[in-house]
Write a protein that holds these residues in place. Structure first.
Motif, PDB file in Angstrom:
ATOM      1  N   LEU A 161       1.170  -1.371   0.002  1.00 50.35           N
ATOM      2  CA  LEU A 161       0.059  -0.081  -0.261  1.00 50.35           C
ATOM      3  C   LEU A 161       1.077   1.331   0.298  1.00 50.35           C
ATOM      4  CD1 LEU A 161      -3.032   0.995   0.124  1.00 50.35           C
ATOM      5  CD2 LEU A 161      -2.942   0.884   2.793  1.00 50.35           C
ATOM      6  N   PHE A 162       1.972   1.700   0.770  1.00 46.94           N
ATOM      7  CA  PHE A 162       2.608   2.393   1.248  1.00 46.94           C
ATOM      8  C   PHE A 162       3.154   2.625  -0.552  1.00 46.94           C
ATOM      9  CE2 PHE A 162       7.247   3.786   1.857  1.00 46.94           C
ATOM     10  CZ  PHE A 162       6.805   5.401   2.161  1.00 46.94           C
ATOM     11  N   ARG A 163       3.908   1.003  -1.179  1.00 49.90           N
ATOM     12  CA  ARG A 163       4.738   1.495  -2.615  1.00 49.90           C
ATOM     13  C   ARG A 163       3.560   2.000  -3.957  1.00 49.90           C
ATOM     14  NH1 ARG A 163       6.760  -3.198  -0.982  1.00 49.90           N
ATOM     15  NH2 ARG A 163       5.883  -4.824  -2.422  1.00 49.90           N
ATOM     16  N   PHE A 164       2.389   2.239  -3.507  1.00 51.06           N
ATOM     17  CA  PHE A 164       1.481   2.490  -4.080  1.00 51.06           C
ATOM     18  C   PHE A 164       1.111   3.596  -4.252  1.00 51.06           C
ATOM     19  CE2 PHE A 164      -3.120   3.444  -4.248  1.00 51.06           C
ATOM     20  CZ  PHE A 164      -3.361   3.167  -5.807  1.00 51.06           C
TER      21      PHE A 164
ATOM     22  N   PHE B 226       2.267   9.401  -5.398  1.00 47.80           N
ATOM     23  CA  PHE B 226       2.271  11.124  -5.695  1.00 47.80           C
ATOM     24  C   PHE B 226       3.529  10.954  -7.222  1.00 47.80           C
ATOM     25  CE2 PHE B 226       5.555  13.305  -4.041  1.00 47.80           C
ATOM     26  CZ  PHE B 226       4.849  14.653  -2.972  1.00 47.80           C
ATOM     27  N   PHE B 227       4.190  10.172  -6.745  1.00 49.92           N
ATOM     28  CA  PHE B 227       5.585  10.229  -8.120  1.00 49.92           C
ATOM     29  C   PHE B 227       4.943  10.950  -9.665  1.00 49.92           C
ATOM     30  CE2 PHE B 227       8.362   8.590 -11.391  1.00 49.92           C
ATOM     31  CZ  PHE B 227       9.001   9.469 -10.751  1.00 49.92           C
ATOM     32  N   TRP B 228       3.853  10.085  -9.613  1.00 51.40           N
ATOM     33  CA  TRP B 228       3.334   9.695 -11.212  1.00 51.40           C
ATOM     34  C   TRP B 228       2.310  11.392 -11.066  1.00 51.40           C
ATOM     35  CZ3 TRP B 228       5.811   8.918 -15.171  1.00 51.40           C
ATOM     36  CH2 TRP B 228       6.753   6.753 -15.178  1.00 51.40           C
ATOM     37  N   SER B 229       2.588  11.598 -10.150  1.00 53.07           N
ATOM     38  CA  SER B 229       1.538  12.592  -9.926  1.00 53.07           C
ATOM     39  C   SER B 229       1.818  14.022 -10.166  1.00 53.07           C
ATOM     40  CB  SER B 229      -0.028  13.038  -8.991  1.00 53.07           C
ATOM     41  OG  SER B 229      -0.971  11.642  -8.699  1.00 53.07           O
ATOM     42  N   VAL B 230       2.737  13.878 -10.062  1.00 44.12           N
ATOM     43  CA  VAL B 230       3.970  14.916  -9.751  1.00 44.12           C
ATOM     44  C   VAL B 230       4.575  15.011 -11.759  1.00 44.12           C
ATOM     45  CG1 VAL B 230       5.944  16.259  -8.850  1.00 44.12           C
ATOM     46  CG2 VAL B 230       4.979  14.749  -7.758  1.00 44.12           C
ATOM     47  N   VAL B 231       5.275  14.139 -11.725  1.00 44.45           N
ATOM     48  CA  VAL B 231       5.645  13.768 -13.452  1.00 44.45           C
ATOM     49  C   VAL B 231       4.376  14.180 -14.276  1.00 44.45           C
ATOM     50  CG1 VAL B 231       6.462  12.075 -14.948  1.00 44.45           C
ATOM     51  CG2 VAL B 231       7.352  11.952 -12.452  1.00 44.45           C
ATOM     52  N   SER B 232       3.019  14.282 -14.436  1.00 40.15           N
ATOM     53  CA  SER B 232       2.250  14.354 -14.872  1.00 40.15           C
ATOM     54  C   SER B 232       1.940  15.397 -15.316  1.00 40.15           C
ATOM     55  CB  SER B 232       0.956  13.768 -14.581  1.00 40.15           C
ATOM     56  OG  SER B 232       0.533  14.294 -13.441  1.00 40.15           O
ATOM     57  N   SER B 233       1.748  16.399 -13.790  1.00 38.36           N
ATOM     58  CA  SER B 233       1.363  18.017 -13.515  1.00 38.36           C
ATOM     59  C   SER B 233       3.037  18.483 -14.151  1.00 38.36           C
ATOM     60  CB  SER B 233       1.163  17.941 -11.734  1.00 38.36           C
ATOM     61  OG  SER B 233       2.240  18.280 -11.039  1.00 38.36           O
ATOM     62  N   ILE B 234       3.575  18.418 -14.035  1.00 34.62           N
ATOM     63  CA  ILE B 234       4.971  19.320 -14.423  1.00 34.62           C
ATOM     64  C   ILE B 234       5.104  19.035 -16.229  1.00 34.62           C
ATOM     65  CG2 ILE B 234       7.332  18.518 -14.346  1.00 34.62           C
ATOM     66  CD1 ILE B 234       7.315  18.279 -12.153  1.00 34.62           C
ATOM     67  N   GLY B 235       4.777  17.834 -16.460  1.00 35.15           N
ATOM     68  CA  GLY B 235       4.237  17.603 -18.078  1.00 35.15           C
ATOM     69  C   GLY B 235       3.553  18.245 -18.754  1.00 35.15           C
ATOM     70  N   LEU B 236       1.847  18.654 -17.962  1.00 30.09           N
ATOM     71  CA  LEU B 236       1.373  19.320 -18.489  1.00 30.09           C
ATOM     72  C   LEU B 236       1.458  20.863 -18.617  1.00 30.09           C
ATOM     73  CD1 LEU B 236      -1.519  18.648 -19.882  1.00 30.09           C
ATOM     74  CD2 LEU B 236      -2.429  19.012 -16.719  1.00 30.09           C
TER      75      LEU B 236
END
Length: 228
Positions: A4-7, A12-22
């Motif tokens: 669950l922690f890894r999930f 969080f990681f992909w949310s940050v990456v996608s937000s920066i990409g946008l």
């Protein structure tokens, strides 16, 4: 528990990456639609559904309206890094007083972040994300790009989004042809664009318009040279 922690770490990681990409994407391409446009569309009765939005590059936007929104909404836009601490403190002190009309201390950068990436309802979560996106666009976009996106995405009337659509709706002309008084009229309704009219203007809007024009004359178009 570890799974669950890894999930959540990955989320969080992909949310940050996608937000920066946008944010990087919208540095170069027009913003086609915002969450507010969609929300307003579905909120409207079926007979009143209207969506006017025409993206135009900043070269086709009158210097008058660029200066008008800076003078009316965020006079420290060219100096701050996304947040006007003095304005936030004034808004906080004002809003503590009973009977006072609620005021905001949001900068053009914060308004742009909210309009393009977030939803309009007030909450601590949205305010936190607004701060995050404001930081990103200040770091990744130029001031000129922030103003360009702001002027092309902000609500400027019922079903009217962006300065080109607003200029056509209120004055039957292109945004590049707006006079100082016409630009001030549109800027004057931005606190409540669905409540007020830019043309014909009420007594209250006329007073705001006159104040904005005086501010424009004081600051002058030389301020805009700092955008790039």
């Amino acid at each position: 528990m570890n799974r669950l922690f890894r999930f959540f770490v990955k989320l969080f990681f992909w949310s940050v990456v996608s937000s920066i990409g946008l944010v990087v994407l919208f540095k170069f391409v027009p913003v086609p639609v915002t969450p507010l446009m969609v929300i307003r569309y579905f909120e409207s009765p079926s007979e009143n559904k209207m969506w006017n939005h025409d993206w135009v590059p900043i070269e086709n936007i009158s210097k008058n309206i660029q200066l008008a929104v800076i003078c009316s909404e965020d006079q420290k836009f060219l100096q701050h890094n996304g947040f006007d601490i003095d304005a936030i403190e004034r808004a906080y002190n004002n809003n503590k007083k009973k009977g006072k009309r609620i005021k905001g201390g949001s900068t053009i950068s914060q308004q742009t972040a909210k309009n393009v990436f977030l939803w309009p309802a007030r909450s601590w979560l949205r305010k936190g994300l607004e701060t995050y996106f404001s930081f990103l666009i200040e770091k990744i976009w130029s001031k000129e790009r922030i103003l360009e996106v702001y002027l092309n995405s902000i609500e400027m009337g019922n079903g009217v989004y962006g300065i080109e659509a607003a200029s056509q709706y209120w004055f039957k002309k292109s945004a590049i042809k707006l006079s100082a008084y016409e630009a001030a009229a549109i800027a004057s309704i931005l606190p409540s664009p669905r409540k007020y009219r830019a043309n014909p203007a009420s007594v209250y809007i006329e007073k705001r318009k006159e104040w904005i024009v005086k501010q424009m004359q004081f600051y002058g178009t030389l301020e805009l040279k700092e955008l790039k």
